[in-house]
Motif scaffolding. Structure first.
Motif, mmCIF file in Angstrom:
data_model
loop_
_atom_site.group_PDB
_atom_site.id
_atom_site.type_symbol
_atom_site.label_atom_id
_atom_site.label_comp_id
_atom_site.label_asym_id
_atom_site.label_seq_id
_atom_site.Cartn_x
_atom_site.Cartn_y
_atom_site.Cartn_z
ATOM 1 N N PHE A 265 8.494 6.671 -0.074
ATOM 2 C CA PHE A 265 7.340 6.278 -0.876
ATOM 3 C C PHE A 265 6.879 7.407 -1.782
ATOM 4 O O PHE A 265 6.499 7.167 -2.927
ATOM 5 C CB PHE A 265 6.215 5.777 0.034
ATOM 6 C CG PHE A 265 6.546 4.455 0.648
ATOM 7 C CD1 PHE A 265 6.179 3.276 0.025
ATOM 8 C CD2 PHE A 265 7.264 4.375 1.826
ATOM 9 C CE1 PHE A 265 6.510 2.036 0.559
ATOM 10 C CE2 PHE A 265 7.596 3.153 2.383
ATOM 11 C CZ PHE A 265 7.222 1.976 1.743
ATOM 12 N N ARG A 266 6.953 8.635 -1.299
ATOM 13 C CA ARG A 266 6.588 9.777 -2.148
ATOM 14 C C ARG A 266 7.538 9.891 -3.333
ATOM 15 O O ARG A 266 7.102 10.119 -4.462
ATOM 16 C CB ARG A 266 6.592 11.062 -1.329
ATOM 17 C CG ARG A 266 5.449 11.116 -0.346
ATOM 18 C CD ARG A 266 5.497 12.342 0.510
ATOM 19 N NE ARG A 266 4.378 12.333 1.442
ATOM 20 C CZ ARG A 266 4.207 13.208 2.394
ATOM 21 N NH1 ARG A 266 5.078 14.200 2.555
ATOM 22 N NH2 ARG A 266 3.169 13.123 3.198
ATOM 23 N N GLY B 249 7.721 7.005 -10.565
ATOM 24 C CA GLY B 249 6.818 6.201 -11.388
ATOM 25 C C GLY B 249 6.000 7.024 -12.348
ATOM 26 O O GLY B 249 5.489 6.523 -13.351
ATOM 27 N N ARG B 250 5.859 8.312 -12.086
ATOM 28 C CA ARG B 250 5.041 9.189 -12.938
ATOM 29 C C ARG B 250 5.876 9.899 -13.993
ATOM 30 O O ARG B 250 5.352 10.583 -14.836
ATOM 31 C CB ARG B 250 4.341 10.241 -12.073
ATOM 32 C CG ARG B 250 3.284 9.610 -11.211
ATOM 33 C CD ARG B 250 2.539 10.655 -10.454
ATOM 34 N NE ARG B 250 1.520 10.012 -9.635
ATOM 35 C CZ ARG B 250 0.914 10.598 -8.646
ATOM 36 N NH1 ARG B 250 1.208 11.831 -8.312
ATOM 37 N NH2 ARG B 250 0.011 9.960 -7.956
ATOM 38 N N ALA C 132 2.690 6.864 1.792
ATOM 39 C CA ALA C 132 3.107 8.185 1.298
ATOM 40 C C ALA C 132 2.252 9.319 1.842
ATOM 41 O O ALA C 132 2.766 10.418 2.061
ATOM 42 C CB ALA C 132 3.082 8.191 -0.231
ATOM 43 N N GLU D 291 9.305 7.467 -4.658
ATOM 44 C CA GLU D 291 9.056 6.315 -5.541
ATOM 45 C C GLU D 291 7.837 6.577 -6.423
ATOM 46 O O GLU D 291 7.845 6.270 -7.618
ATOM 47 C CB GLU D 291 8.845 5.058 -4.696
ATOM 48 C CG GLU D 291 8.750 3.790 -5.489
ATOM 49 C CD GLU D 291 10.068 3.304 -6.026
ATOM 50 O OE1 GLU D 291 10.043 2.388 -6.865
ATOM 51 O OE2 GLU D 291 11.134 3.813 -5.634
ATOM 52 N N LEU D 292 6.796 7.157 -5.849
ATOM 53 C CA LEU D 292 5.594 7.466 -6.633
ATOM 54 C C LEU D 292 5.896 8.533 -7.684
ATOM 55 O O LEU D 292 5.421 8.444 -8.809
ATOM 56 C CB LEU D 292 4.466 7.915 -5.707
ATOM 57 C CG LEU D 292 3.924 6.828 -4.785
ATOM 58 C CD1 LEU D 292 2.943 7.417 -3.787
ATOM 59 C CD2 LEU D 292 3.285 5.696 -5.565
ATOM 60 N N ARG D 293 6.698 9.514 -7.313
ATOM 61 C CA ARG D 293 7.091 10.548 -8.289
ATOM 62 C C ARG D 293 7.883 9.936 -9.439
ATOM 63 O O ARG D 293 7.685 10.279 -10.585
ATOM 64 C CB ARG D 293 7.933 11.628 -7.617
ATOM 65 C CG ARG D 293 7.122 12.693 -6.982
ATOM 66 C CD ARG D 293 8.008 13.863 -6.544
ATOM 67 N NE ARG D 293 7.429 14.381 -5.326
ATOM 68 C CZ ARG D 293 7.997 14.339 -4.131
ATOM 69 N NH1 ARG D 293 9.200 13.875 -3.980
ATOM 70 N NH2 ARG D 293 7.369 14.807 -3.091
ATOM 71 N N HIS E 13 0.832 -1.208 0.000
ATOM 72 C CA HIS E 13 0.000 0.000 0.000
ATOM 73 C C HIS E 13 0.867 1.259 0.000
ATOM 74 O O HIS E 13 0.814 2.060 0.939
ATOM 75 C CB HIS E 13 -0.928 0.011 1.217
ATOM 76 C CG HIS E 13 -1.892 -1.116 1.238
ATOM 77 N ND1 HIS E 13 -1.603 -2.318 1.838
ATOM 78 C CD2 HIS E 13 -3.130 -1.232 0.709
ATOM 79 C CE1 HIS E 13 -2.640 -3.126 1.686
ATOM 80 N NE2 HIS E 13 -3.570 -2.501 0.999
ATOM 81 N N PRO E 14 1.663 1.466 -1.036
ATOM 82 C CA PRO E 14 2.591 2.605 -1.031
ATOM 83 C C PRO E 14 1.903 3.960 -0.926
ATOM 84 O O PRO E 14 2.444 4.875 -0.302
ATOM 85 C CB PRO E 14 3.347 2.459 -2.348
ATOM 86 C CG PRO E 14 2.475 1.610 -3.214
ATOM 87 C CD PRO E 14 1.741 0.695 -2.276
ATOM 88 N N TYR E 15 0.714 4.110 -1.507
ATOM 89 C CA TYR E 15 0.005 5.392 -1.414
ATOM 90 C C TYR E 15 -0.396 5.689 0.023
ATOM 91 O O TYR E 15 -0.341 6.834 0.465
ATOM 92 C CB TYR E 15 -1.235 5.414 -2.317
ATOM 93 C CG TYR E 15 -0.911 5.600 -3.766
ATOM 94 C CD1 TYR E 15 -0.686 6.866 -4.296
ATOM 95 C CD2 TYR E 15 -0.826 4.505 -4.612
ATOM 96 C CE1 TYR E 15 -0.384 7.042 -5.639
ATOM 97 C CE2 TYR E 15 -0.514 4.666 -5.956
ATOM 98 C CZ TYR E 15 -0.296 5.938 -6.466
ATOM 99 O OH TYR E 15 0.011 6.108 -7.782
#
Length: 97
Positions: free
Chosen positions: A88-89, A95-96, A51, A91-93, A46-48
């Motif tokens: 996590f933030r 990925g975008r 984050a 990593e999400l960045r 649940h990375p979101y």
């Protein structure tokens, strides 16, 4: 082996600098059980939530206490939950992009 006997980097050791490094730290951890194992599994699946949710919210969603979340964070070498979240933030960045 009781819940207190697992091996993670701990204080004084550089915490993981990325989610892949965090996964490796969890993979290498010996005896990660109980609540700490639940937090580790929750974090990776649940990375979101990690984050953007507070430590208390993560604890509720993972079915553990906030103290358990914070102990795992500390065991990983992070001084604050916000530093753990930042992994996590970032990593999400990535990925975008």
């Amino acid at each position: 082996m009781d819940q207190q006997s697992f091996v993670l980097p701990g204080r004084g050791v550089k915490p993981p600098a990325s989610v892949p490094e965090l996964k490796e730290a969890f993979r290498l951890a010996r005896g990660l059980k109980g609540g700490r194992l639940e937090v580790a599994k929750f974090a990776l699946s649940h990375p979101y939530d990690i984050a953007f949710a507070s430590a208390r919210e993560v604890a509720e969603r993972a079915g553990v206490s906030t103290t358990t979340v914070m102990r795992l964070i500390s065991d990983l070498g992070f001084e604050k939950y916000a530093a753990f979240q930042q992994l996590f933030r970032e990593e999400l960045r990535r990925g975008r992009q």
